[in-house]
Design a protein around this motif. Structure first.
Motif, PDB file in Angstrom:
ATOM      1  N   UNK A  98      36.961  51.898  55.209  1.00 42.05           N
ATOM      2  CA  UNK A  98      36.477  50.523  55.107  1.00 42.05           C
ATOM      3  C   UNK A  98      36.773  49.708  56.365  1.00 42.05           C
ATOM      4  N   UNK A  99      35.857  48.820  56.696  1.00 42.11           N
ATOM      5  CA  UNK A  99      36.062  47.950  57.869  1.00 42.11           C
ATOM      6  C   UNK A  99      36.888  46.747  57.442  1.00 42.11           C
ATOM      7  N   UNK A 100      38.192  46.951  57.341  1.00 45.70           N
ATOM      8  CA  UNK A 100      39.095  45.890  56.900  1.00 45.70           C
ATOM      9  C   UNK A 100      40.258  45.802  57.869  1.00 45.70           C
ATOM     10  N   UNK A 101      40.689  44.580  58.158  1.00 44.40           N
ATOM     11  CA  UNK A 101      41.747  44.375  59.140  1.00 44.40           C
ATOM     12  C   UNK A 101      43.025  45.120  58.749  1.00 44.40           C
ATOM     13  N   UNK A 149      44.002  51.088  49.312  1.00 49.26           N
ATOM     14  CA  UNK A 149      43.684  49.978  50.230  1.00 49.26           C
ATOM     15  C   UNK A 149      42.977  48.884  49.426  1.00 49.26           C
ATOM     16  N   UNK A 150      43.576  47.701  49.378  1.00 47.29           N
ATOM     17  CA  UNK A 150      42.939  46.651  48.575  1.00 47.29           C
ATOM     18  C   UNK A 150      41.716  46.049  49.262  1.00 47.29           C
ATOM     19  N   UNK A 159      39.020  40.874  43.799  1.00 46.46           N
ATOM     20  CA  UNK A 159      39.924  41.802  44.496  1.00 46.46           C
ATOM     21  C   UNK A 159      40.035  43.080  43.676  1.00 46.46           C
ATOM     22  N   UNK A 160      40.139  44.184  44.387  1.00 50.71           N
ATOM     23  CA  UNK A 160      40.344  45.431  43.647  1.00 50.71           C
ATOM     24  C   UNK A 160      41.082  46.453  44.494  1.00 50.71           C
ATOM     25  N   UNK A 161      41.616  47.441  43.790  1.00 49.66           N
ATOM     26  CA  UNK A 161      42.230  48.583  44.467  1.00 49.66           C
ATOM     27  C   UNK A 161      41.948  49.795  43.589  1.00 49.66           C
ATOM     28  N   UNK A 162      41.680  50.913  44.232  1.00 49.54           N
ATOM     29  CA  UNK A 162      41.416  52.144  43.490  1.00 49.54           C
ATOM     30  C   UNK A 162      39.976  52.249  43.037  1.00 49.54           C
TER      31      UNK A 162
END
Ligand code: FAD
Ligand code: NAD
Length: 480
Positions: free
Chosen positions: A332-335, A361-362, A372-375
């Motif tokens: 994912x393109x996340x900081x 990775x949230x 918001x999610x994770x998994x």
């Protein structure tokens, strides 16, 4: 001048790059970071922080907050008995606040470089070759002067750039990508957005709250396809029915005409052919890895089928001692994902066992309510044939949510049927961005839903809804 030599040279000073540089320096390596952009710094100095700090995460969140306050003053204060009249937005002040936050944070990274003894080299970095087991990196400054520096290890962190659509010329005046969209000088009366992804929803929300008529054109027939279906359904209802965002799904753009008064977008959906006229258009159809001018061919650096630098699970490329992190690689393109990769690589260079758990990775979308999610999502679990139990609890009956005057949304927990191990947690609601941290910790520690069900959660807090969702997995919620 003798050639400058470093143990580690990082190309790119965004979240992936600057964190990698700091960690490498902490581990005792002579480290340099090459950064090319000035991002309109008032002093003309090169600015660290990349897309995230300059034209991404941080400025967008500053504007989101300003627009939320404007919206609350207009619509939410009244239920507390607070009356305000004639609420106005001064866009110039709002933008100045945003710019000051960006300056403060980018300067902060410069300070961290000094503190950790990272050498900042301004210019564009590219591979020039290899001599005596050392990579030769050409750095070309804005005035065209070139210096070659030598590096034992290279970490590529050149990030991403907005994906362009053919026939839609971004001028960052009328047709904008994220850069222009974060710097409007006035509230556009009619705002068009192409792409109902994260940027489209976040920035569409900002300008909608400030008074624009916002229409978002999305190519896919499904809304927020990456999110859990229950979350996507709830978000659709809130954004379109309560907040008045107009979102057209399954839209095919057929023509975009730029005129003196704005822009006209021809598009087709199942319902027919339409023209959307607007004063500004934001194009937010995803981002592509940035490898332009990096000299990959000079040294045989492999890219994958999507133009990203090909890496293994530890961010190693096909070249000896060359690593790549952040938006320029898969994932994912996340900081925060880029930052974790930066730490992992620096630690691997030091012979340590740095790793990133890509399963935990949230994701956060900073709309209101936040998502918001994770998994894994329920769709993924079904597709993978994994048996699960679900617990879903709304914020509706939560005392803190009621006190705050915002009870929209829910927490949904998915746990493996056989083992009870938490496989995914999905939140839509106020402060979802903060609430998800508990689920990330739980998943990192391999927790089962019963673990969260047996943990004492402070009262009254929104986190009690996470607690109840865990109890609901076992069909024994206490307050619902
Ligand atoms: P970048 O941040 O893109 O940094 C790359 C750096 O490398 C840049 O500074 C560039 O100038 C430099 N560079 C490129 N080529 C060279 C070269 N050849 N030589 C020297 N320097 C070079 N993510 C989140 O996690 N949360 C959010 O809320 C969020 N909001 C966002 C909002 C918007 C509007 C946008 C556009 C993005 C957002 N993102 C968010 C995504 C986030 O910004 C990126 O995932 C993150 O910035 C990627 O970090 P990076 O270090 O890989 O690349
Ligand atoms: P995105 O991938 O989130 O959304 C792009 C959307 O555009 C998709 O829904 C896609 O189907 C649609 N699309 C693609 N081509 C289209 C076309 N021709 N016509 C109409 N719609 C089309 O991308 P983004 O919103 O541009 O953001 C880029 C990346 O930046 C995100 O993927 C994310 O990684 C990062 N980002 C993160 C955050 C956050 O974490 N809160 C915020 C903003 C951006």
């Amino acid at each position: 001048m003798a050639q400058r030599q470093f143990d580690v040279v990082v190309i790119g000073g965004g979240p992936g790059g600057y964190v990698a540089a700091i960690r490498a320096a902490q581990l005792g390596f002579a480290t340099a970071c090459i950064e090319s952009e000035s991002y309109a710094d008032p002093k003309g100095e090169v600015r660290l922080g990349g897309t995230c700090l300059n034209v991404g995460c941080i400025p967008s969140k500053a504007l989101l907050r300003s627009s939320e306050l404007f919206d609350e003053a207009n619509h939410a204060f009244v239920m507390h008995g607070i009356s305000v009249e004639n609420v106005k937005i001064d866009v110039a002040t709002m933008m100045r606040r945003k710019d000051n936050i960006v300056t403060q944070l980018t300067q902060g990274i410069r300070g961290l470089f000094k503190k950790n003894k990272v050498t900042l080299i301004a210019g564009r970095g590219s591979f020039a070759g290899r001599e005596d087991e050392r990579w030769q990196i050409a750095v070309t400054a804005k005035d065209g002067a070139t210096e070659i520096v030598a590096a034992t290890h290279v970490i590529i962190a050149t990030g991403s750039v907005p994906r362009q659509l053919p026939g839609i010329p971004v001028d960052n005046e009328t047709i904008c990508d994220n850069v222009g969209a974060l710097s409007f000088t006035a509230v556009p009366k009619r705002l068009g957005v192409i792409g109902a992804g994260v940027i489209g929803l976040e920035l569409g929300s900002v300008w909608k709250r400030l008074g624009s008529e916002v229409t978002i054109l999305e190519a896919l027939p499904d809304f927020l396809a990456a999110a859990d279906p229950a979350v996507a359904k709830e978000a659709w209802k809130i954004f379109t029915q309560k907040q008045g965002l107009k979102i057209e799904l399954g839209a095919k753009i057929t023509d975009v005409k730029l005129g003196k008064q704005g822009v006209a977008i021809d598009y087709e959906t199942q319902a027919g052919a339409f023209t959307l006229e607007c004063d500004k258009l934001i194009v937010s159809v995803g981002r592509v890895p940035n490898t332009a001018g990096l000299g990959c061919d000079n040294v045989g650096l492999k890219l994958d089928e999507r133009g990203r630098i090909a890496v293994d699970e530890h961010c190693r490329t096909n070249l000896d001692n060359v690593w790549a992190v952040g938006d320029v690689v898969r994932g994912p393109m996340l900081a925060h994902k880029g930052m974790e990769e930066g730490v992992m690589v620096a630690e691997r260079i030091a012979g340590q066992a740095g790793h990133v758990n890509y399963e935990a990775i949230p994701w956060v979308i900073y709309t209101h309510p936040e998502i918001a999610w994770v998994g894994k999502t329920e769709t993924q679990l079904k597709n993978e044939g994994i048996e699960y139990r679900a617990g879903q609890i709304p914020f509706l009956a939560n005392g803190r949510a009621l006190g705050q005057g915002d009870t929209t949304g829910f927490v949904k927990m998915l746990a493996e049927a056989k083992t009870d191990r938490i496989l995914g947690v999905h939140v839509i609601g106020t402060n979802a961005s903060e609430l998800i941290a508990e689920a990330v910790v739980a998943m990192e520690f391999g927790a089962v839903s019963e673990d969260i069900a047996r943990i004492c959660h402070a009262h009254p807090t929104l986190s009690e809804v996470m607690h109840e969702a865990a109890l609901a997995v076992d069909k024994r919620p206490l307050h619902f």
